[in-house]
Design an enzyme around this catalytic site. Structure first.
Site, PDB file in Angstrom:
ATOM      1  N   ASP A  12      -4.127 -25.519  19.330  1.00  0.00           N
ATOM      2  CA  ASP A  12      -2.791 -24.890  19.342  1.00  0.00           C
ATOM      3  C   ASP A  12      -1.836 -25.396  20.436  1.00  0.00           C
ATOM      4  O   ASP A  12      -1.158 -24.576  21.086  1.00  0.00           O
ATOM      5  CB  ASP A  12      -2.929 -23.361  19.458  1.00  0.00           C
ATOM      6  CG  ASP A  12      -3.690 -22.724  18.296  1.00  0.00           C
ATOM      7  OD1 ASP A  12      -4.137 -23.453  17.403  1.00  0.00           O
ATOM      8  OD2 ASP A  12      -3.847 -21.483  18.302  1.00  0.00           O
ATOM      9  N   LYS A 110      -4.397 -22.318  10.731  1.00  0.00           N
ATOM     10  CA  LYS A 110      -5.084 -21.020  10.718  1.00  0.00           C
ATOM     11  C   LYS A 110      -4.081 -19.901  10.926  1.00  0.00           C
ATOM     12  O   LYS A 110      -3.004 -20.126  11.475  1.00  0.00           O
ATOM     13  CB  LYS A 110      -6.170 -20.985  11.799  1.00  0.00           C
ATOM     14  CG  LYS A 110      -5.618 -21.223  13.191  1.00  0.00           C
ATOM     15  CD  LYS A 110      -6.721 -21.304  14.218  1.00  0.00           C
ATOM     16  CE  LYS A 110      -6.143 -21.498  15.605  1.00  0.00           C
ATOM     17  NZ  LYS A 110      -5.280 -20.399  16.068  1.00  0.00           N
ATOM     18  N   CYS A 155      -7.534 -18.284  21.629  1.00  0.00           N
ATOM     19  CA  CYS A 155      -7.992 -19.227  20.601  1.00  0.00           C
ATOM     20  C   CYS A 155      -9.058 -20.190  21.101  1.00  0.00           C
ATOM     21  O   CYS A 155      -9.976 -20.537  20.355  1.00  0.00           O
ATOM     22  CB  CYS A 155      -6.805 -19.955  19.994  1.00  0.00           C
ATOM     23  SG  CYS A 155      -5.796 -18.817  19.015  1.00  0.00           S
TER      24      CYS A 155
HETATM   25  C1  VGL Z   1      -3.070 -17.515  20.140  1.00  0.00           C
HETATM   26  C2  VGL Z   1      -2.375 -15.359  20.297  1.00  0.00           C
HETATM   27  C3  VGL Z   1      -1.884 -15.382  19.016  1.00  0.00           C
HETATM   28  C4  VGL Z   1      -3.718 -18.696  20.806  1.00  0.00           C
HETATM   29  C5  VGL Z   1      -2.601 -17.560  18.837  1.00  0.00           C
HETATM   30  O1  VGL Z   1      -3.496 -19.837  20.370  1.00  0.00           O
HETATM   31  O2  VGL Z   1      -4.489 -18.467  21.770  1.00  0.00           O
HETATM   32  N1  VGL Z   1      -2.960 -16.403  20.844  1.00  0.00           N
HETATM   33  N2  VGL Z   1      -2.004 -16.498  18.293  1.00  0.00           N
END
Ligand code: VGL
Ligand code: ZN
Length: 201
Positions: A12, A110, A155
């Site tokens: 991410d 995702k 994540c």
């Molecule tokens: C994430 C919160 C919501 C992350 C993704 O990438 O850690 N955290 N969505």
């Protein structure tokens, strides 16, 4: 080079998780150069991309009267309500512009089902709906994975814990991760990863 049985999974590294983004992680931009360099040492490179529809139920905006960073109950358990982030097709969902995405053979998206969040690269937050990444890695002969990216305590940690549970040898490069640290979530995640035998370096 790492052996062909090793993969790097870059979690991410998207605009919304970097300073100026909707769910900015402090220092999120600082890890991009180091990740670019490390990707070059792996023959299997996977990127993950948080990829939510605007009506995603992990967004406080979709629960009238709630504030971001509070908890709600979902059928699969407690869920943090987040500011709206990484909405499909928006600039916030794009990878950081300096991330060398050409190095990746696989991008796993995702969190695309409105009713369930997905922190881990392997399973959605019910811990049972698979993303398919396990099969991809196994069919490429991968037995060990190195994790980097955002955020350490959500994540990255969920991905690391699932990978360890699936029997992969797991390393988390803390220097190439940054954390949200919501109510002690970083300390909790580090404790869980250590207990699971994950190498957090
Ligand atoms: C994430 C919160 C919501 C992350 C993704 O990438 O850690 N955290 N969505
Ligand atoms: Zn998300």
């Amino acid at each position: 080079m790492y052996p062909a049985t090793d993969a790097i999974i870059v979690i991410d590294v998207q605009n919304d998780f970097c300073p100026g983004g909707a769910l900015a992680v402090a220092g999120g931009n600082e890890i991009v150069c180091g990740i670019n360099a490390l990707m070059g040492e792996f023959s299997t490179v996977v990127l993950t991309q948080d990829w939510h529809p605007a009506q995603h139920l992990s967004f406080a905006d979709n629960h009238p009267g709630t504030a971001p960073f509070t908890l709600t109950d979902m059928p699969y358990g407690k869920q943090v309500l987040w500011p709206s982030h990484c909405v499909q097709g928006t600039k916030g969902a794009d990878f950081h512009p300096a991330l060398k995405t050409d190095a990746a053979q696989m991008v796993i998206r995702k969190g695309f089902r409105p009713e369930i969040d997905s922190y881990s690269a392997f399973y959605e937050n019910d811990r049972s709906t698979p993303t398919g990444l396990e099969g991809y890695l196994r069919s490429r002969g991968v037995t060990a994975i190195t994790l980097v990216g955002l955020a350490t305590d959500f994540c990255v940690a969920y991905s690391a814990l699932d990978a360890a549970r699936l029997g992969f040898k797991v390393t988390v490069r803390r220097d190439l991760c940054r954390a949200i640290d919501l109510d002690g979530s970083l300390a909790a995640a580090l404790g869980q990863m250590q207990a699971a035998g994950i190498d957090v370096t």
